[in-house]
Design a protein around this motif. Sequence first.
Motif, PDB file in Angstrom:
ATOM      1  N   PRO A  99       0.842  -1.206   0.000  1.00  0.00           N
ATOM      2  CA  PRO A  99       0.000   0.000   0.000  1.00  0.00           C
ATOM      3  C   PRO A  99       0.875   1.253   0.000  1.00  0.00           C
ATOM      4  CG  PRO A  99      -0.569  -1.499   1.809  1.00  0.00           C
ATOM      5  CD  PRO A  99       0.727  -1.966   1.244  1.00  0.00           C
ATOM      6  N   ILE A 100       0.270   2.386  -0.304  1.00  0.00           N
ATOM      7  CA  ILE A 100       0.965   3.673  -0.201  1.00  0.00           C
ATOM      8  C   ILE A 100       0.861   4.222   1.213  1.00  0.00           C
ATOM      9  CG2 ILE A 100       0.950   6.068  -1.015  1.00  0.00           C
ATOM     10  CD1 ILE A 100       0.024   5.018  -3.738  1.00  0.00           C
ATOM     11  N   CYS A 101      -0.245   3.949   1.890  1.00  0.00           N
ATOM     12  CA  CYS A 101      -0.446   4.434   3.253  1.00  0.00           C
ATOM     13  C   CYS A 101      -0.839   3.294   4.181  1.00  0.00           C
ATOM     14  CB  CYS A 101      -1.531   5.512   3.302  1.00  0.00           C
ATOM     15  SG  CYS A 101      -1.095   7.048   2.472  1.00  0.00           S
ATOM     16  N   SER A 102      -0.441   3.425   5.428  1.00  0.00           N
ATOM     17  CA  SER A 102      -0.780   2.466   6.478  1.00  0.00           C
ATOM     18  C   SER A 102      -1.311   3.248   7.679  1.00  0.00           C
ATOM     19  CB  SER A 102       0.466   1.662   6.877  1.00  0.00           C
ATOM     20  OG  SER A 102       0.268   0.972   8.093  1.00  0.00           O
ATOM     21  N   ILE A 128      -1.469   5.097  14.235  1.00  0.00           N
ATOM     22  CA  ILE A 128      -0.192   5.524  13.676  1.00  0.00           C
ATOM     23  C   ILE A 128      -0.279   5.519  12.157  1.00  0.00           C
ATOM     24  CG2 ILE A 128       2.281   5.076  13.527  1.00  0.00           C
ATOM     25  CD1 ILE A 128       1.340   5.899  16.296  1.00  0.00           C
ATOM     26  N   PHE A 129      -0.019   6.682  11.555  1.00  0.00           N
ATOM     27  CA  PHE A 129      -0.065   6.835  10.100  1.00  0.00           C
ATOM     28  C   PHE A 129       1.337   6.729   9.518  1.00  0.00           C
ATOM     29  CE2 PHE A 129       0.267   9.504   6.320  1.00  0.00           C
ATOM     30  CZ  PHE A 129      -0.750   8.979   5.534  1.00  0.00           C
ATOM     31  N   SER A 130       1.478   5.988   8.419  1.00  0.00           N
ATOM     32  CA  SER A 130       2.768   5.834   7.742  1.00  0.00           C
ATOM     33  C   SER A 130       2.563   5.926   6.236  1.00  0.00           C
ATOM     34  CB  SER A 130       3.406   4.484   8.092  1.00  0.00           C
ATOM     35  OG  SER A 130       3.609   4.351   9.478  1.00  0.00           O
ATOM     36  N   THR A 131       3.609   6.338   5.546  1.00  0.00           N
ATOM     37  CA  THR A 131       3.560   6.522   4.092  1.00  0.00           C
ATOM     38  C   THR A 131       4.714   5.774   3.437  1.00  0.00           C
ATOM     39  OG1 THR A 131       2.602   8.742   4.321  1.00  0.00           O
ATOM     40  CG2 THR A 131       3.619   8.209   2.218  1.00  0.00           C
ATOM     41  N   TYR A 132       4.439   5.213   2.270  1.00  0.00           N
ATOM     42  CA  TYR A 132       5.484   4.644   1.411  1.00  0.00           C
ATOM     43  C   TYR A 132       5.101   5.011  -0.012  1.00  0.00           C
ATOM     44  CZ  TYR A 132       8.546   1.331  -0.952  1.00  0.00           C
ATOM     45  OH  TYR A 132       9.505   0.769  -1.770  1.00  0.00           O
ATOM     46  N   ALA A 133       5.871   5.865  -0.668  1.00  0.00           N
ATOM     47  CA  ALA A 133       5.418   6.439  -1.938  1.00  0.00           C
ATOM     48  C   ALA A 133       6.535   6.506  -2.971  1.00  0.00           C
ATOM     49  CB  ALA A 133       4.839   7.833  -1.700  1.00  0.00           C
ATOM     50  N   PHE A 173       3.961  -3.904   4.177  1.00  0.00           N
ATOM     51  CA  PHE A 173       4.104  -2.476   3.891  1.00  0.00           C
ATOM     52  C   PHE A 173       5.544  -2.137   3.539  1.00  0.00           C
ATOM     53  CE2 PHE A 173       4.471   2.052   5.089  1.00  0.00           C
ATOM     54  CZ  PHE A 173       3.448   2.563   4.304  1.00  0.00           C
ATOM     55  N   GLY A 174       5.726  -1.381   2.449  1.00  0.00           N
ATOM     56  CA  GLY A 174       7.059  -0.970   2.044  1.00  0.00           C
ATOM     57  C   GLY A 174       7.724  -2.007   1.169  1.00  0.00           C
ATOM     58  N   LYS A 175       8.911  -1.672   0.731  1.00  0.00           N
ATOM     59  CA  LYS A 175       9.660  -2.567  -0.143  1.00  0.00           C
ATOM     60  C   LYS A 175      10.074  -3.829   0.594  1.00  0.00           C
ATOM     61  CE  LYS A 175      13.964  -2.793  -2.773  1.00  0.00           C
ATOM     62  NZ  LYS A 175      15.158  -2.056  -3.204  1.00  0.00           N
ATOM     63  N   HIS A 176      10.043  -4.947  -0.100  1.00  0.00           N
ATOM     64  CA  HIS A 176      10.520  -6.209   0.455  1.00  0.00           C
ATOM     65  C   HIS A 176      12.046  -6.173   0.388  1.00  0.00           C
ATOM     66  CE1 HIS A 176       6.422  -8.013  -0.940  1.00  0.00           C
ATOM     67  NE2 HIS A 176       6.300  -6.991  -0.111  1.00  0.00           N
TER      68      HIS A 176
END
Length: 359
Positions: free
Chosen positions: A218-221, A226-231, A323-326
């Motif tokens: 996902p782009i957001c968690s 707790i909010f997190s971003t991966y973009a 979430f995020g890159k493997h």
Amino acid sequence: MTTALNLAPITGPSAWRGDELSQTDEWIYHLSDAEQTELVTVGTRFVKNNPDLRTVTAAEYPLPVCTDLIAECARQMDSGRGFVLVRGLRTEEYGDTVSGAIFFLMGLHLGVPMKQNQAGDVLDHVIATSNKTLDDPTALPSRVRDRLPFHSDSSDVVALMCLRAAKDGGASSLVSGTTIYNEILRRRPDLAPLLFEPWHWDWYRQDHDAPARFYTSPICSYVDGIFSTYAGSQMIFSAQDYPEVPRLTDEQIELLHLYDEIAQEPGLALDMDFQPGDVQWLLNYAALHSRTGYVDFPEPERRRHLLRLWLRRDVGRPLVSGFGKHTVTAHGDDAGTPLVPGGRFEIAEAVVPNFEWGN
């Protein structure tokens, strides 16, 4: 996890704007004379001892005078605005090897260095090794001079040390993932739920040694408040080159374009002109990073040159599964894909960029 039925704006220190932060220097930690002295002293001992970068630990090189420095960097990344710039090191005076040792030591006290490529390097470089541009599918973003789109890296923490600045340009740009999300939610609440769904990302374009061509995240968690971003929309769009990746919908494409448009709006990002000795610590889940395009000096030894660390850090942050890159494995971990030859595991050789890689 947040659903489409209860999406709401996110508040807190991670929801910042660059035009407001740029009016202050609260995001800069200025080293004291005592802190500088300790870092140089311990860094010089590190160079003399020449430990294996894959196995050395922070406990072997304590930094008691720098307790406040380490604590402030950790606080800002874990629960603050998501980044801090440390200023005051005189890298031109110390030389690249001692400077690199200082950088690596700080990293050891803030997390676990991660392998950044399949050679196993835990200290990598951001430096132009050719005249390629990002339009070339064989180009690596860290090895070209183009402006980079805003994106997240493949770790909990990404850190940069400036050894040499560009002749012109090359400013480091940060933007709050929280602020971008809030703006999308305000302008297009119908598209915002898509941020929490899985997307396909181009792995090969980020790492030519990657074990697969793409991965999903996902782009957001949003977990336990707790909010997190991966973009990084460029990596989503380029994954469309692979026929096995599902085609993006019209709504997904519209959302990605909106995300990038908001990130680039005047006033949202904070641009910082890296000075030699500057060290930037950034939590990938809080802010996205980029840089402006730049012009190098003609002499190879004067090229813009940053050292880069990826850290695994337990920030107490719950994330949705996958979430995020493997990512590749962490420092000291022998699991994962077998290494290819050419890794540099002593500090004196690690601070020298491999000009053959990324050409």
